[in-house]
Design a protein around this motif. Structure first.
Motif, short mmCIF file in Angstrom:
data_model
loop_
_atom_site.label_atom_id
_atom_site.label_comp_id
_atom_site.label_asym_id
_atom_site.label_seq_id
_atom_site.Cartn_x
_atom_site.Cartn_y
_atom_site.Cartn_z
N LEU A 145 37.48 69.65 10.75
CA LEU A 145 36.14 70.01 11.23
C LEU A 145 35.13 69.84 10.10
O LEU A 145 35.40 70.19 8.95
CB LEU A 145 36.12 71.46 11.72
N GLY A 146 33.98 69.31 10.43
CA GLY A 146 32.92 69.13 9.44
C GLY A 146 31.57 69.46 10.06
O GLY A 146 31.49 70.06 11.13
N HIS A 147 30.51 69.04 9.37
CA HIS A 147 29.17 69.24 9.92
C HIS A 147 29.01 68.40 11.18
O HIS A 147 29.39 67.23 11.22
CB HIS A 147 28.11 68.86 8.89
N ASN A 148 28.45 68.99 12.19
CA ASN A 148 28.38 68.36 13.51
C ASN A 148 26.96 67.97 13.89
O ASN A 148 26.00 68.25 13.18
CB ASN A 148 28.94 69.32 14.56
N ILE A 149 26.86 67.33 15.04
CA ILE A 149 25.57 67.05 15.66
C ILE A 149 25.30 68.14 16.69
O ILE A 149 26.22 68.57 17.39
CB ILE A 149 25.58 65.68 16.37
N ASN A 150 24.06 68.58 16.77
CA ASN A 150 23.65 69.52 17.82
C ASN A 150 22.69 68.78 18.75
O ASN A 150 21.47 68.79 18.55
CB ASN A 150 22.96 70.75 17.22
N PHE A 151 23.24 68.09 19.74
CA PHE A 151 22.37 67.37 20.66
C PHE A 151 21.51 68.35 21.45
O PHE A 151 21.95 69.41 21.88
CB PHE A 151 23.20 66.52 21.62
N PHE A 152 20.23 67.98 21.60
CA PHE A 152 19.20 68.72 22.33
C PHE A 152 18.69 69.95 21.58
O PHE A 152 17.80 70.65 22.06
CB PHE A 152 19.68 69.16 23.73
N MET A 153 19.23 70.23 20.40
CA MET A 153 18.80 71.43 19.67
C MET A 153 17.67 71.08 18.71
O MET A 153 17.70 70.04 18.05
CB MET A 153 19.97 72.04 18.91
N ASN A 154 16.69 71.96 18.63
CA ASN A 154 15.51 71.76 17.79
C ASN A 154 15.60 72.68 16.58
O ASN A 154 15.47 73.90 16.71
CB ASN A 154 14.24 72.06 18.60
#
Length: 214
Positions: A145-154
């Motif tokens: 696990l690593g740093h992820n993408i937060n789709f739709f998050m501002n």
């Protein structure tokens, strides 16, 4: 950046993968090279925490650091290249009707919930648990696990480098679409976050649509 018409005009009825992911649930989707995976925000402002892996080598996983550094852009949108720890291109954002996505805010965990919202949140479900649950079938554990993408998050970044968790920019039916540059695994947690006001304290389902090359 321009997008080919066949990318934006893909019809849901022709999708070979069609899955609804309930709020707080997750998914692991194998996307072949050249395949398109669309993530649809069905109700608006739902955060979709996402990790990418080379399907043939899960150690070669998405790197937020390398993605931001190589493109000199802290936010993701159409045309963004999603890079691995080795700077291999895992996927490209081929279409985006939302406009901006976060890749620095990280995924919620039980520990971070306590820090942000208080001790009473310690036992609430979090994205990290979902990642581990769905990733296990592909050998993805805590070390992967690593740093992820937060789709739709501002998550605005201020001039000093500080982060804020602001109201979302998305809306019902908006979507982001990935074109796989190689065979990849897309690990998703449809965030169960009840404490962040970005989705009105009401997590909602998202829909995954996939079109694979013949």
């Amino acid at each position: 950046m321009s997008t080919s018409t066949n990318t934006t005009e893909l019809d849901a009825v022709t999708a070979v993968h069609d899955q609804v992911v309930a709020a707080g649930d997750g998914a692991l989707v194998a996307v072949p090279a050249g395949g398109e995976l669309r993530i649809v925000d069905t109700h608006g402002n739902q955060a979709v925490d996402t990790l990418l892996y080379d399907a043939n080598d899960i150690a070669n996983r998405y790197s937020a650091f390398d993605t931001v550094r190589e493109q000199r852009a802290v936010y993701l949108t159409e045309g963004s290249r999603l890079l691995s720890l080795r700077c291999d291109e895992l996927a490209v954002i081929s279409a985006d009707t939302c406009g901006r996505h976060d890749t620095v805010g990280g995924a919620c965990s039980q520990e971070s919930n306590v820090i942000r919202y208080g001790e009473h949140t310690r036992h609430q479900h979090a994205c990290r648990q979902t990642f581990l649950r769905y990733g296990a079938t592909a050998g993805i554990g805590q070390r992967e696990l690593g740093h992820n993408i937060n789709f739709f998050m501002n998550v605005p970044v201020d001039p000093s480098g500080g982060l804020q968790f602001a109201d979302g920019l998305s809306g019902a039916g908006k979507y982001v679409q990935l074109r796989a540059s190689r065979d990849i695994l897309v690990l998703i947690s449809n965030c169960p976050q009840l404490n962040n006001p970005c989705n009105g304290w009401d997590p909602t389902p998202v829909r995954l649509l996939g079109w694979w090359p013949r």
